[in-house]
Design a protein around this motif. Structure first.
Motif, PDB file in Angstrom:
ATOM      1  N   UNK A  88      20.513 -27.278  14.182  1.00 22.46           N
ATOM      2  CA  UNK A  88      20.800 -27.063  15.473  1.00 22.46           C
ATOM      3  C   UNK A  88      21.854 -25.677  15.856  1.00 22.46           C
ATOM      4  N   UNK A  89      22.768 -25.418  14.919  1.00 22.01           N
ATOM      5  CA  UNK A  89      23.619 -24.534  15.135  1.00 22.01           C
ATOM      6  C   UNK A  89      24.459 -25.270  15.877  1.00 22.01           C
ATOM      7  N   UNK A  90      25.571 -24.267  16.565  1.00 22.56           N
ATOM      8  CA  UNK A  90      26.795 -24.473  17.319  1.00 22.56           C
ATOM      9  C   UNK A  90      26.339 -24.350  18.778  1.00 22.56           C
ATOM     10  N   UNK A  91      25.403 -23.658  19.049  1.00 25.56           N
ATOM     11  CA  UNK A  91      24.992 -23.588  20.544  1.00 25.56           C
ATOM     12  C   UNK A  91      24.259 -24.414  21.123  1.00 25.56           C
ATOM     13  N   UNK A  92      24.846 -25.556  21.464  1.00 23.72           N
ATOM     14  CA  UNK A  92      24.200 -26.823  21.969  1.00 23.72           C
ATOM     15  C   UNK A  92      24.568 -27.327  23.089  1.00 23.72           C
ATOM     16  N   UNK A  93      24.008 -27.658  24.140  1.00 19.84           N
ATOM     17  CA  UNK A  93      24.230 -28.655  25.165  1.00 19.84           C
ATOM     18  C   UNK A  93      24.216 -29.901  24.756  1.00 19.84           C
ATOM     19  N   UNK A  94      25.298 -30.929  25.064  1.00 19.53           N
ATOM     20  CA  UNK A  94      25.390 -32.280  24.515  1.00 19.53           C
ATOM     21  C   UNK A  94      25.542 -32.883  25.631  1.00 19.53           C
ATOM     22  N   UNK A 139      21.717 -24.819  33.977  1.00 18.59           N
ATOM     23  CA  UNK A 139      21.647 -24.191  35.375  1.00 18.59           C
ATOM     24  C   UNK A 139      20.057 -24.112  35.491  1.00 18.59           C
ATOM     25  N   UNK A 140      19.284 -25.049  34.884  1.00 26.01           N
ATOM     26  CA  UNK A 140      17.925 -25.295  35.103  1.00 26.01           C
ATOM     27  C   UNK A 140      17.819 -26.014  36.216  1.00 26.01           C
ATOM     28  N   UNK A 165      19.658 -36.399  30.206  1.00 22.66           N
ATOM     29  CA  UNK A 165      18.713 -35.369  30.225  1.00 22.66           C
ATOM     30  C   UNK A 165      18.994 -34.484  31.259  1.00 22.66           C
ATOM     31  N   UNK A 166      19.270 -35.039  32.387  1.00 22.48           N
ATOM     32  CA  UNK A 166      19.409 -34.419  33.683  1.00 22.48           C
ATOM     33  C   UNK A 166      20.787 -33.713  33.542  1.00 22.48           C
ATOM     34  N   UNK A 167      21.865 -34.297  33.218  1.00 22.44           N
ATOM     35  CA  UNK A 167      22.977 -33.652  32.610  1.00 22.44           C
ATOM     36  C   UNK A 167      22.925 -32.372  31.858  1.00 22.44           C
TER      37      UNK A 167
END
Ligand code: 5GP
Length: 189
Positions: A87-93, A144-145, A136-138
């Motif tokens: 996943x790498x470090x650039x993730x939304x959680x 910003x989608x 998922x909404x969070x």
């Protein structure tokens, strides 16, 4: 969706703790013909809405989202329930309280797969208390989608997830809405 309701009555079973088991056609063994009809029905229900991507959560949502995506001609992204080196470090959680396992877990989506202003349809197998969809909404909000809607195969109305999500302005379409499951009997709205 009559075909789905009939299948739930025929092959579903009610378990302790307000859980409906549909392992023989949706959650373990998967009936692809039925899933195709589910995909077509979601396409009909969200007709006219701008949808550029489908977002779901592993694992049960993936098959449903993939078949549905064929009718919308868009990619699918699924939130992962464990962090891996891939996943790498650039993730939304975000955090989700699991209805079936009664514990809290993190979900992760790689930032490059959800873009700002992208129009997203959430798809999942069940709606109980709304926590998975809320997570998922969070993630959609962090990116910003924009949420186009939430498509649910089976909603258990009495567990009140709809209210939680509608308070956030979500348009929800559920293909079968279960009103009650008392004494092992599934009753639809
Ligand atoms: P919520 O987050 O809305 O409380 O619960 C939805 C999530 O929990 C779904 O992703 C689904 O996998 C799981 N779930 C909730 N209720 C049921 C159920 O009655 N049966 C099954 N098989 N899964 C459920």
């Amino acid at each position: 969706m009559e075909l789905l309701k009939q299948r739930i009555l025929k092959d579903g079973s009610v378990k302790e703790g307000g859980i409906l088991k549909v392992d023989s056609f949706l959650n373990h063994q998967i009936d692809i013909k039925l899933l195709n009809e589910i995909g077509k029905e979601f396409k009909k229900r969200f007709d006219g809405k701008k949808i550029e991507k489908i977002l779901t959560i592993e694992s049960s949502g993936i098959a449903i989202a993939c078949i549905t995506a064929q009718y919308f001609n868009v990619p699918v992204v699924f939130a992962k329930k464990s962090m891996s080196l891939n996943l790498g470090k650039d993730v939304y959680t975000s955090k989700v309280v699991s209805f079936t396992k009664n514990k809290t877990y993190n979900i992760y989506v790689c930032k490059k797969y959800i873009k700002k202003d992208e129009k997203i349809l959430i798809i999942d197998d069940f709606l109980a208390r709304g926590q998975a969809a809320l997570g998922l909404l969070d993630i959609i909000n962090q990116a910003g989608a924009v949420l186009s809607g939430i498509g649910i195969v089976i909603e258990k109305e009495f567990q009140k997830g709809r209210r939680v999500l509608e308070e956030k302005g979500a348009h929800i379409e559920s293909l079968a809405i279960v009103k009650s499951m008392e004494d092992g009997q599934v009753v639809f709205r």
